[in-house]
Design an enzyme around this catalytic site. Structure first.
Site, PDB file in Angstrom:
ATOM      1  N   HIS A 212      -7.708  -5.125  -1.739  1.00  0.00           N
ATOM      2  CA  HIS A 212      -6.456  -4.532  -1.277  1.00  0.00           C
ATOM      3  C   HIS A 212      -5.679  -5.460  -0.347  1.00  0.00           C
ATOM      4  O   HIS A 212      -4.459  -5.383  -0.250  1.00  0.00           O
ATOM      5  CB  HIS A 212      -6.762  -3.206  -0.570  1.00  0.00           C
ATOM      6  CG  HIS A 212      -5.562  -2.342  -0.359  1.00  0.00           C
ATOM      7  ND1 HIS A 212      -4.730  -1.935  -1.390  1.00  0.00           N
ATOM      8  CD2 HIS A 212      -5.039  -1.781   0.771  1.00  0.00           C
ATOM      9  CE1 HIS A 212      -3.765  -1.170  -0.909  1.00  0.00           C
ATOM     10  NE2 HIS A 212      -3.920  -1.070   0.392  1.00  0.00           N
TER      11      HIS A 212
ATOM     12  N   ASP B  29      -9.120  -4.524  -6.350  1.00  0.00           N
ATOM     13  CA  ASP B  29      -8.774  -3.599  -5.265  1.00  0.00           C
ATOM     14  C   ASP B  29      -9.658  -2.359  -5.355  1.00  0.00           C
ATOM     15  O   ASP B  29      -9.472  -1.508  -6.222  1.00  0.00           O
ATOM     16  CB  ASP B  29      -7.294  -3.218  -5.373  1.00  0.00           C
ATOM     17  CG  ASP B  29      -6.759  -2.527  -4.133  1.00  0.00           C
ATOM     18  OD1 ASP B  29      -7.558  -1.890  -3.417  1.00  0.00           O
ATOM     19  OD2 ASP B  29      -5.545  -2.606  -3.888  1.00  0.00           O
TER      20      ASP B  29
ATOM     21  N   SER C  19       0.840  -1.198   0.000  1.00  0.00           N
ATOM     22  CA  SER C  19       0.000   0.000   0.000  1.00  0.00           C
ATOM     23  C   SER C  19       0.880   1.255   0.000  1.00  0.00           C
ATOM     24  O   SER C  19       1.646   1.462  -0.933  1.00  0.00           O
ATOM     25  CB  SER C  19      -0.962  -0.034   1.190  1.00  0.00           C
ATOM     26  OG  SER C  19      -1.978   0.931   1.047  1.00  0.00           O
TER      27      SER C  19
END
Length: 736
Positions: free
Chosen positions: A713, A681, A606
């Site tokens: 995600h 995602d 991320s």
């Protein structure tokens, strides 16, 4: 050696991890086992235990939990069940032979009724829908809440006479005496109007999904309405059938239109709705609503779009008239949390702010006049955990002991009598305080040491009973070649002191040269380097040390727990100083005699994936390889609330967006890169990796990609994590 519960807890909080099972001397380490990916992701070899399904009951002496289909009451002082509140066999509908498969529950205030949920279906990070059923304990009667389809956020009124819920973006109230269902709103529609819930960006960034609250007297329901008609849609393809399915949802990217948000109050008896006055400005945020302790008085928090001004409004729930009672501003940004607490008697409230440079507690009267600052120092509170109304005591967690640790404290409303309730020593404490503050559940862990869950006195913090010591896990860890986490600090070339953590291979030889893999997250206010159990990534890092790697974590500027100045120095230039500091970490490591400076790599997920791609491009000469999982590669692709909080809008600050976008630096790539993303995602869109890949192709750079169909995600489900970490491990072994 066996210890009593008390002795065990004291032992765990005072001795060095090197003396615990799992941290055996190097001399015998070679006789131990090595960790495998299957141990971590398939077999559950190192799964830590907790106290499952723990829910405080109104009498702080007991908690409830689901056990083998039954709802059981447990004594917190013994951890043992004392009675079955609802037998699973009683959860049958008329005409049904099988009981419900319950996956959640909640009590009304006097615990005479229970809402059970079944067939819960997750939507995004915090939202889900389910079938809800009302159970009357006295009559042993089970009744469906509604026949109109799955519901969201079903909640009892405080008096237990009604339940409010959301279905198909509309808010409903059901009278439990008649089971009459009333539609509070009727204009809800997918991708257009949401009533009683939040839109995607509020759920993700303001961290709540239920958009309604009952008043304390049960007479009113305050609720949000999101008009997201003008918010642009994002389209994801769901792969699988002959023709992939489109999933379109409202996602406001930086600089684009947000939902227009309003707050209303529904009067149950009058069946009338009043709209609250949140001002004429539509391009703003309403990140919290909260009923005060004063009847008919609703608290509303309002923020400007740049999020550098937070106002507390008090609203007359009948007329909608509002008054600003408190304003908190910052040159960079103001963060939203749940620290606002209204005290009984309706005269004062607690509020936390970073206005003196660290987040601290303040007491105000209802007109917003400061009464006093309750905490002060070069440390900060991280949460308010409870309040003793009778004694006027505030319980909070803070970093006073160390920026790497968290401990529980208590202070009175005069700012006096501050007391640490966590035991002396290192580590991190996460607490769950009973409503009456008599007890708290304490989850204590240390770097390399899994959590001990204990029940403690809310008066003095003394141990009542260890409920879970994870002794079996510690014994299991003792059978493996585990390195001892080492904390360190160093100063950068700019004179900035940074915190770090290092894992060295067991049998470490200072005369040899070792490759280093750095792990980074680095997002604003985050903290990766902490004195707490590190979970699955920690275990994977341990596995890498078994293969001869040193693993290092460095928290650079922009991360949390060190005050506002350290955190907010990255404002409007997200990625710039953070990348500099990861580079400084690599340079520092290169000076150590046992580090092979030509073999330093980096990985992250991320924001950490973003940092990895920047490190490999802007610091290309320092890093040999990197693994970037689900990275943001262009902040123009990310959502309004998060991105603009730290960068302003792209219209106001285009350089802040572009100067540190990895897409703009793809031509600088030298090391080996593995780029990983889930095509489903909904948070950091697959678009980010596609854009970066396109830039690398234009720059004629080599790379490897790994995509996971329909994974979000978190990239999980079935064998997904095992597969992902196997690919990551192979990439590290081959390229570092």
């Amino acid at each position: 050696m066996k210890l009593s519960s008390l002795g065990l807890a004291l032992f765990l909080t005072t001795v060095s991890p090197a003396l615990l099972p799992g941290f055996a001397p190097v001399a015998v380490a070679q006789q131990k086992q090595n960790i495998t990916l299957e141990d971590i992701w398939q077999k559950g070899t190192f799964s830590a235990k907790s106290v499952p399904g723990f829910n405080w009951m109104k009498d702080g002496r007991y908690y409830s939990s689901l056990s083998k289909g039954n709802l059981v009451q447990n004594d917190v002082t013994t951890g043992q069940p004392v009675q079955t509140l609802v037998a699973g066999q009683d959860l049958k509908l008329a005409g049904q032979s099988q009981p419900l498969q319950v996956d959640g529950y909640s009590f009304n205030a006097d615990e005479t009724k229970i809402l059970f949920s079944t067939d819960t279906e997750p939507i995004y990070r915090r939202s889900s829908k389910a079938f809800f059923f009302v159970y009357d304990r006295a009559a042993k009667k089970l009744t469906p809440l509604s026949a109109g389809g799955k519901q969201l956020y079903a909640s009892f009124s405080p008096d237990g006479k009604r339940v409010a819920f959301v279905r198909d973006n509309n808010l409903y109230v059901t009278d439990l005496a008649t089971m009459q269902e009333t539609a509070v709103t009727t204009d809800g529609a997918f991708n257009k109007v949401i009533n009683g819930g939040t839109d995607w960006v509020y759920e993700e960034e303001f961290e709540f999904a239920q958009g309604f609250q009952w008043s304390p007297d049960s007479r009113q329901v305050a609720f949000y309405t999101f008009d997201e008609t003008e918010v642009p849609e994002y389209n994801m393809q769901e792969w699988g059938p002959l023709y992939p399915k489109d999933y379109r949802y409202k996602y406001p990217k930086a600089g684009e239109k947000n939902s227009v948000v309003s707050v209303s109050v529904y009067d149950v008896a009058a069946a009338k709705t009043a709209k609250m006055d949140v001002g004429a400005e539509k391009d703003q945020y309403i990140p919290r609503i909260l009923w005060t302790q004063t009847p008919n008085l609703l608290s509303i928090r309002r923020m400007n779009r740049l999020q550098n001004k937070l106002e507390v409004l008090h609203a007359d729930a009948s007329t909608g008239k509002t008054q600003v009672v408190l304003t908190d501003t910052d040159k960079a940004y103001v963060e939203v949390n749940d620290d606002l607490r209204y005290l009984e008697g309706g005269k004062e409230f607690l509020f936390s702010s970073e206005k003196d440079g660290y987040r601290h507690l303040y007491l105000y009267d209802m007109k917003g006049k400061l009464v006093r600052q309750l905490t002060k120092g070069n440390w900060e509170i991280t949460s308010i955990d409870g309040f003793d109304e009778k004694k006027g005591l505030v319980y909070y967690t803070s970093t006073e002991g160390s920026a790497l640790q968290r401990h529980l404290y208590r202070v009175d409303l005069k700012g006096k009598g501050k007391t640490r309730l966590s035991e002396a020593g290192r580590g991190t404490d996460a607490v769950n305080l009973s409503p009456d503050t008599r007890y708290f559940l304490n989850y204590h862990s240390e770097a390399g040491v899994p959590a001990v869950v204990s029940l403690r006195s809310g008066q003095d913090g003394k141990l009542v009973k260890v409920l879970e010591d994870n002794a079996k896990l510690r014994e299991k860890l003792g059978q493996y070649n585990l390195a001892t986490p080492e904390f360190f600090t160093f100063k950068t070339s700019e004179g900035v002191e940074l915190n770090g953590q290092m894992l060295k291979p067991v049998g470490f030889d200072a005369t040899k040269k070792y490759p280093v893999l750095m792990h980074v997250y680095g997002g604003p206010g985050s903290q990766t380097n902490a004195d707490s159990w590190g979970g699955t990534n920690y275990l994977w890092h341990q596995m890498l040390t078994e293969n001869g790697y040193i693993v290092v974590i460095v928290d650079g500027r922009g991360t949390g727990a060190r005050g506002a100045a350290f955190k907010k120095v990255t404002y409007a230039n997200l990625g710039k100083l953070e990348t500099v500091d990861q580079g400084e970490g690599a340079k520092y490591l290169a000076t150590l005699p046992y580090v092979d400076k030509a073999r330093i790599g980096i990985w992250g997920w991320s924001f950490g994936g973003y940092m990895t791609t920047l490190a490999l491009t802007k610091n290309a000469d320092l890093f040999k390889m990197g693994v970037a999982v689900a990275p943001v590669t262009n902040w123009r692709y990310y959502d309004t609330v998060y991105t603009e909080r730290f960068l302003k809008t792209p219209q106001e600050n285009p350089q802040g967006y572009d100067d540190n976008s990895p897409v703009q630096h793809a031509d600088k790539l030298k090391g080996k890169l593995l780029l990983v993303h889930g095509t489903g995602d909904d948070n950091v869109h697959f678009q980010n990796s596609v854009s970066f890949v396109d830039a690398m192709i234009k720059a004629n750079k080599d790379y490897q990609t790994l995509y996971y169909p329909n994974r979000n995600h978190g990239i999980y489900g079935g064998n997904t994590r095992l597969h992902l970490y196997r690919q990551m491990t192979d990439f590290v072994l081959k390229n570092l």
